[in-house]
Design a protein around this motif. Sequence first.
Motif, mmCIF file in Angstrom:
data_model
loop_
_atom_site.group_PDB
_atom_site.id
_atom_site.type_symbol
_atom_site.label_atom_id
_atom_site.label_comp_id
_atom_site.label_asym_id
_atom_site.label_seq_id
_atom_site.Cartn_x
_atom_site.Cartn_y
_atom_site.Cartn_z
ATOM 1 N N ALA A 11 27.565 49.446 37.393
ATOM 2 C CA ALA A 11 28.705 49.266 38.304
ATOM 3 C C ALA A 11 28.969 47.784 38.560
ATOM 4 C CB ALA A 11 28.447 49.995 39.617
ATOM 5 N N GLU A 12 27.916 46.992 38.703
ATOM 6 C CA GLU A 12 28.094 45.555 38.909
ATOM 7 C C GLU A 12 28.678 44.885 37.673
ATOM 8 O OE1 GLU A 12 24.540 44.491 42.059
ATOM 9 O OE2 GLU A 12 24.019 44.795 39.957
ATOM 10 N N ARG A 13 28.218 45.275 36.501
ATOM 11 C CA ARG A 13 28.773 44.716 35.262
ATOM 12 C C ARG A 13 30.233 45.121 35.091
ATOM 13 N NH1 ARG A 13 23.715 46.500 33.072
ATOM 14 N NH2 ARG A 13 24.819 48.158 31.991
ATOM 15 N N ASP A 14 30.549 46.352 35.417
ATOM 16 C CA ASP A 14 31.938 46.809 35.340
ATOM 17 C C ASP A 14 32.826 46.036 36.314
ATOM 18 O OD1 ASP A 14 31.210 48.633 33.417
ATOM 19 O OD2 ASP A 14 31.233 50.367 34.766
ATOM 20 N N ALA A 15 32.324 45.784 37.519
ATOM 21 C CA ALA A 15 33.102 45.043 38.513
ATOM 22 C C ALA A 15 33.385 43.626 38.026
ATOM 23 C CB ALA A 15 32.356 45.006 39.842
ATOM 24 N N VAL A 16 32.414 42.989 37.395
ATOM 25 C CA VAL A 16 32.613 41.644 36.861
ATOM 26 C C VAL A 16 33.649 41.672 35.742
ATOM 27 C CG1 VAL A 16 31.497 39.780 35.584
ATOM 28 C CG2 VAL A 16 30.340 40.805 37.533
ATOM 29 N N ILE A 20 37.237 39.677 35.847
ATOM 30 C CA ILE A 20 37.618 38.688 34.840
ATOM 31 C C ILE A 20 38.968 39.051 34.236
ATOM 32 C CG2 ILE A 20 37.042 37.789 32.548
ATOM 33 C CD1 ILE A 20 34.073 37.970 33.415
ATOM 34 N N GLY A 21 39.161 40.326 33.921
ATOM 35 C CA GLY A 21 40.449 40.769 33.391
ATOM 36 C C GLY A 21 41.579 40.522 34.364
ATOM 37 N N TYR A 22 41.346 40.827 35.637
ATOM 38 C CA TYR A 22 42.364 40.583 36.663
ATOM 39 C C TYR A 22 42.685 39.095 36.760
ATOM 40 C CZ TYR A 22 44.418 39.807 41.227
ATOM 41 O OH TYR A 22 45.219 39.383 42.242
ATOM 42 N N ALA A 23 41.651 38.270 36.744
ATOM 43 C CA ALA A 23 41.855 36.822 36.850
ATOM 44 C C ALA A 23 42.706 36.312 35.689
ATOM 45 C CB ALA A 23 40.505 36.091 36.878
ATOM 46 N N LEU A 65 47.666 24.148 34.180
ATOM 47 C CA LEU A 65 46.938 23.798 35.401
ATOM 48 C C LEU A 65 46.940 24.958 36.393
ATOM 49 C CD1 LEU A 65 48.143 20.121 35.938
ATOM 50 C CD2 LEU A 65 45.958 20.909 35.010
ATOM 51 N N VAL A 66 48.080 25.610 36.532
ATOM 52 C CA VAL A 66 48.174 26.775 37.418
ATOM 53 C C VAL A 66 47.308 27.907 36.882
ATOM 54 C CG1 VAL A 66 49.739 28.583 38.232
ATOM 55 C CG2 VAL A 66 50.408 26.195 38.364
ATOM 56 N N PHE A 67 47.302 28.094 35.566
ATOM 57 C CA PHE A 67 46.469 29.123 34.948
ATOM 58 C C PHE A 67 45.000 28.907 35.304
ATOM 59 C CE2 PHE A 67 43.814 30.785 31.558
ATOM 60 C CZ PHE A 67 44.306 32.057 31.397
ATOM 61 N N MET A 68 44.515 27.702 35.091
ATOM 62 C CA MET A 68 43.106 27.415 35.365
ATOM 63 C C MET A 68 42.791 27.526 36.858
ATOM 64 S SD MET A 68 41.683 27.111 32.532
ATOM 65 C CE MET A 68 40.101 26.635 33.169
ATOM 66 N N ALA A 69 43.680 27.033 37.692
ATOM 67 C CA ALA A 69 43.446 27.111 39.137
ATOM 68 C C ALA A 69 43.364 28.567 39.588
ATOM 69 C CB ALA A 69 44.543 26.373 39.888
ATOM 70 N N ARG A 70 44.228 29.410 39.059
ATOM 71 C CA ARG A 70 44.226 30.828 39.435
ATOM 72 C C ARG A 70 42.945 31.525 38.975
ATOM 73 N NH1 ARG A 70 45.454 34.610 42.996
ATOM 74 N NH2 ARG A 70 45.676 36.613 42.009
ATOM 75 N N VAL A 71 42.546 31.296 37.732
ATOM 76 C CA VAL A 71 41.321 31.924 37.213
ATOM 77 C C VAL A 71 40.123 31.495 38.054
ATOM 78 C CG1 VAL A 71 39.705 31.979 35.267
ATOM 79 C CG2 VAL A 71 42.142 32.256 34.856
ATOM 80 N N ILE A 72 40.015 30.207 38.303
ATOM 81 C CA ILE A 72 38.874 29.697 39.064
ATOM 82 C C ILE A 72 38.875 30.250 40.485
ATOM 83 C CG2 ILE A 72 37.900 27.596 40.086
ATOM 84 C CD1 ILE A 72 38.789 26.185 37.449
ATOM 85 N N SER A 73 40.033 30.276 41.131
ATOM 86 C CA SER A 73 40.071 30.758 42.515
ATOM 87 C C SER A 73 39.721 32.240 42.614
ATOM 88 C CB SER A 73 41.432 30.483 43.149
ATOM 89 O OG SER A 73 42.426 31.294 42.581
#
Length: 91
Positions: A11-16, A20-23, A65-73
């Motif tokens: 479940a924890e691996r699935d959540a990660v 990541i996909g959502y990000a 820049l927006v892409f990276m900021a969104r993924v990181i946040s």
Amino acid sequence: MDAHGGRRSQAERDAVTVEIGYALVSAAFAAAVLFGAVAGPALLFDLPHLLSTVLFRLGLVVAPLVFMARVISVLLRFRWQVRPGRPGPGS
């Protein structure tokens, strides 16, 4: 991971994986919208060459820049939500 340093549950691996996909998807969407808003007028209208070039290049610089900021946040927010001692996703 559990408090004893063991492996993550499925479940924890699935959540990660989902996070990541959502990000990535939300970052791609945000970057595309921003690129369209900045560079769109340069592509749609007959603007002076200098203005058209500036808008297009600005879009090419700001969108990643927006892409990276969104993924990181998104990933940092997820990391802070799943700290040990705090309930994680689905709890």
